[in-house]
Design a protein around this motif. Structure first.
Motif, mmCIF file in Angstrom:
data_model
loop_
_atom_site.group_PDB
_atom_site.id
_atom_site.type_symbol
_atom_site.label_atom_id
_atom_site.label_comp_id
_atom_site.label_asym_id
_atom_site.label_seq_id
_atom_site.Cartn_x
_atom_site.Cartn_y
_atom_site.Cartn_z
ATOM 1 N N GLY A 111 -2.686 10.504 1.220
ATOM 2 C CA GLY A 111 -3.934 9.758 1.384
ATOM 3 C C GLY A 111 -3.751 8.259 1.278
ATOM 4 O O GLY A 111 -2.880 7.666 1.918
ATOM 5 N N THR A 112 -4.556 7.637 0.453
ATOM 6 C CA THR A 112 -4.534 6.178 0.297
ATOM 7 C C THR A 112 -3.459 5.702 -0.662
ATOM 8 O O THR A 112 -3.349 4.503 -0.917
ATOM 9 N N GLY A 113 -2.681 6.620 -1.224
ATOM 10 C CA GLY A 113 -1.672 6.237 -2.219
ATOM 11 C C GLY A 113 -2.193 6.307 -3.639
ATOM 12 O O GLY A 113 -1.589 5.752 -4.554
ATOM 13 N N LEU A 166 1.033 5.210 -6.122
ATOM 14 C CA LEU A 166 1.152 3.926 -6.817
ATOM 15 C C LEU A 166 1.459 4.080 -8.307
ATOM 16 O O LEU A 166 2.356 3.407 -8.823
ATOM 17 N N PRO A 167 0.749 4.962 -9.047
ATOM 18 C CA PRO A 167 1.121 5.150 -10.451
ATOM 19 C C PRO A 167 2.549 5.647 -10.630
ATOM 20 O O PRO A 167 3.248 5.232 -11.568
ATOM 21 N N ILE A 217 -4.395 2.701 5.152
ATOM 22 C CA ILE A 217 -4.879 2.193 3.868
ATOM 23 C C ILE A 217 -3.763 2.250 2.830
ATOM 24 O O ILE A 217 -3.570 1.317 2.047
ATOM 25 N N CYS A 218 -3.003 3.338 2.821
ATOM 26 C CA CYS A 218 -1.891 3.486 1.893
ATOM 27 C C CYS A 218 -0.850 2.406 2.117
ATOM 28 O O CYS A 218 -0.344 1.791 1.166
ATOM 29 N N GLU A 219 -0.539 2.159 3.367
ATOM 30 C CA GLU A 219 0.442 1.123 3.714
ATOM 31 C C GLU A 219 -0.002 -0.244 3.184
ATOM 32 O O GLU A 219 0.790 -0.984 2.597
ATOM 33 N N ARG A 220 -1.280 -0.552 3.364
ATOM 34 C CA ARG A 220 -1.808 -1.827 2.883
ATOM 35 C C ARG A 220 -1.781 -1.898 1.362
ATOM 36 O O ARG A 220 -1.436 -2.940 0.780
ATOM 37 N N SER A 221 -2.131 -0.797 0.696
ATOM 38 C CA SER A 221 -2.122 -0.773 -0.769
ATOM 39 C C SER A 221 -0.713 -0.970 -1.317
ATOM 40 O O SER A 221 -0.514 -1.688 -2.305
ATOM 41 N N LEU A 222 0.261 -0.319 -0.681
ATOM 42 C CA LEU A 222 1.651 -0.493 -1.098
ATOM 43 C C LEU A 222 2.083 -1.945 -0.940
ATOM 44 O O LEU A 222 2.688 -2.541 -1.841
ATOM 45 N N SER A 224 0.505 -4.241 -3.453
ATOM 46 C CA SER A 224 0.999 -4.022 -4.815
ATOM 47 C C SER A 224 2.467 -4.403 -4.967
ATOM 48 O O SER A 224 3.007 -4.337 -6.084
ATOM 49 N N GLY A 225 3.115 -4.744 -3.863
ATOM 50 C CA GLY A 225 4.508 -5.168 -3.923
ATOM 51 C C GLY A 225 5.504 -4.027 -3.986
ATOM 52 O O GLY A 225 6.661 -4.244 -4.348
ATOM 53 N N PHE A 226 5.088 -2.810 -3.600
ATOM 54 C CA PHE A 226 5.982 -1.659 -3.635
ATOM 55 C C PHE A 226 6.467 -1.306 -2.232
ATOM 56 O O PHE A 226 5.810 -1.623 -1.233
ATOM 57 N N GLU A 227 7.590 -0.644 -2.191
ATOM 58 C CA GLU A 227 8.104 -0.093 -0.951
ATOM 59 C C GLU A 227 8.242 1.412 -1.096
ATOM 60 O O GLU A 227 8.739 1.902 -2.113
#
Length: 282
Positions: A71-73, A77-78, A98-103, A106-109
């Motif tokens: 889904g949206t991550g 993310l946690p 949306i997940c891609e944008r959230s990642l 948040s600075g994650f890959e």
């Protein structure tokens, strides 16, 4: 692949347009439009407080984590903050965007891709834990589809790996005298940036014999003065399986060791547990 792009799961060459993967997920429920855009604001999964359970359950198993129906991550993310290696697949291009944008924000890959949970193929990659959160498997209609999804997860596990599958049991609906309920407001949020009101309504219909709950969802975006700006209606069908049925499906999918937990706690389920989580190993 980093969070700046999507991977095409399921055997298509990397670099193909994501919409070409749509054939891989034909016949599955896909979040889109307002339902996808407002998922993190209006969805009721937050009521189940499941994130800490998943964080704890994967700590006991080394190896990467695969989030099936990411889904949206919401869960990715946690886990990434816990410094876990996590990948995600989902059938919805809207949710993956949306997940891609959230990642990225948040600075994650993390590798994410559009795929069918019944038939995904991630090549040689294998995982210590595969999660199917959000009751995603219950959107599959037939018994054969459930087994196909579970077998696909089994085939992507490392030796000693685990698949974690929560099943929602809609006892509140089952115990109702009626078989259906009218449209009611379930969630309302205010967009602080625009002043708009975001509203989620829901009606339901139950087929006890088929063990199927049908949810009609209506999403409305209203101006601060109450004027309707946008509306979307969706129909979601959830199949539930009782414990003896689920244990049989897991056995047929090739799992031999299964632990059960109730309502995202550390104890076995009770008779009235609204959620039973199956943690299965080969």
């Amino acid at each position: 692949m980093g969070a700046s792009g999507k991977d095409i799961a399921g055997g298509l060459p990397q670099g193909e347009k994501v919409e070409h993967a749509a054939a891989l997920v034909k016949g599955t429920y896909q979040y889109s439009g307002l339902e996808a855009k407002w998922y993190d604001l209006l969805d009721e999964l937050s009521d189940f407080e499941d994130v800490d359970f998943y964080r704890l359950i994967v700590q006991s198993h080394p190896g990467p984590v695969l989030d099936v129906g990411c889904g949206t991550g919401r869960l990715m993310l946690p886990l990434l903050r816990d410094e876990r290696q996590v990948e995600g697949i989902d059938c919805s291009e809207s949710m993956l965007s949306i997940c891609e944008r959230s990642l990225r924000d948040s600075g994650f890959e993390a590798r994410i891709g559009q795929a069918d949970m019944r038939s995904f193929d991630l090549g040689e990659r294998r995982f210590g834990s595969i999660l199917i959160p959000g009751y995603s498997i219950q959107m599959l209609g037939t018994r054969d589809e459930w087994i196909a999804s579970l077998r696909c997860c089994r085939d992507h596990l490392l030796p000693g790996g685990q698949v974690v599958v929560p099943i929602y049991l809609p006892w509140d609906y089952v115990w109702e005298e009626a078989d259906e309920g009218g449209l009611e407001l379930r969630r309302e949020r205010r967009d602080e940036a625009t002043g708009e009101r975001l509203k989620a309504f829901q009606s339901w219909k139950l087929d006890r014999q088929a063990q199927r709950l049908e949810l009609r969802n209506v999403y409305r975006r209203e101006s601060g003065s109450g004027r309707l700006e946008e509306e979307q209606e969706t129909l979601m069908r959830l199949i539930w399986r009782l414990p003896h049925e689920m244990m049989q499906l897991l056995e047929e999918a090739g799992f031999e060791e299964v632990a059960l937990y109730g309502d995202y706690g550390s104890e076995p389920p009770e008779e009235d547990s609204e959620t039973i989580i199956y943690v299965a190993k080969t």
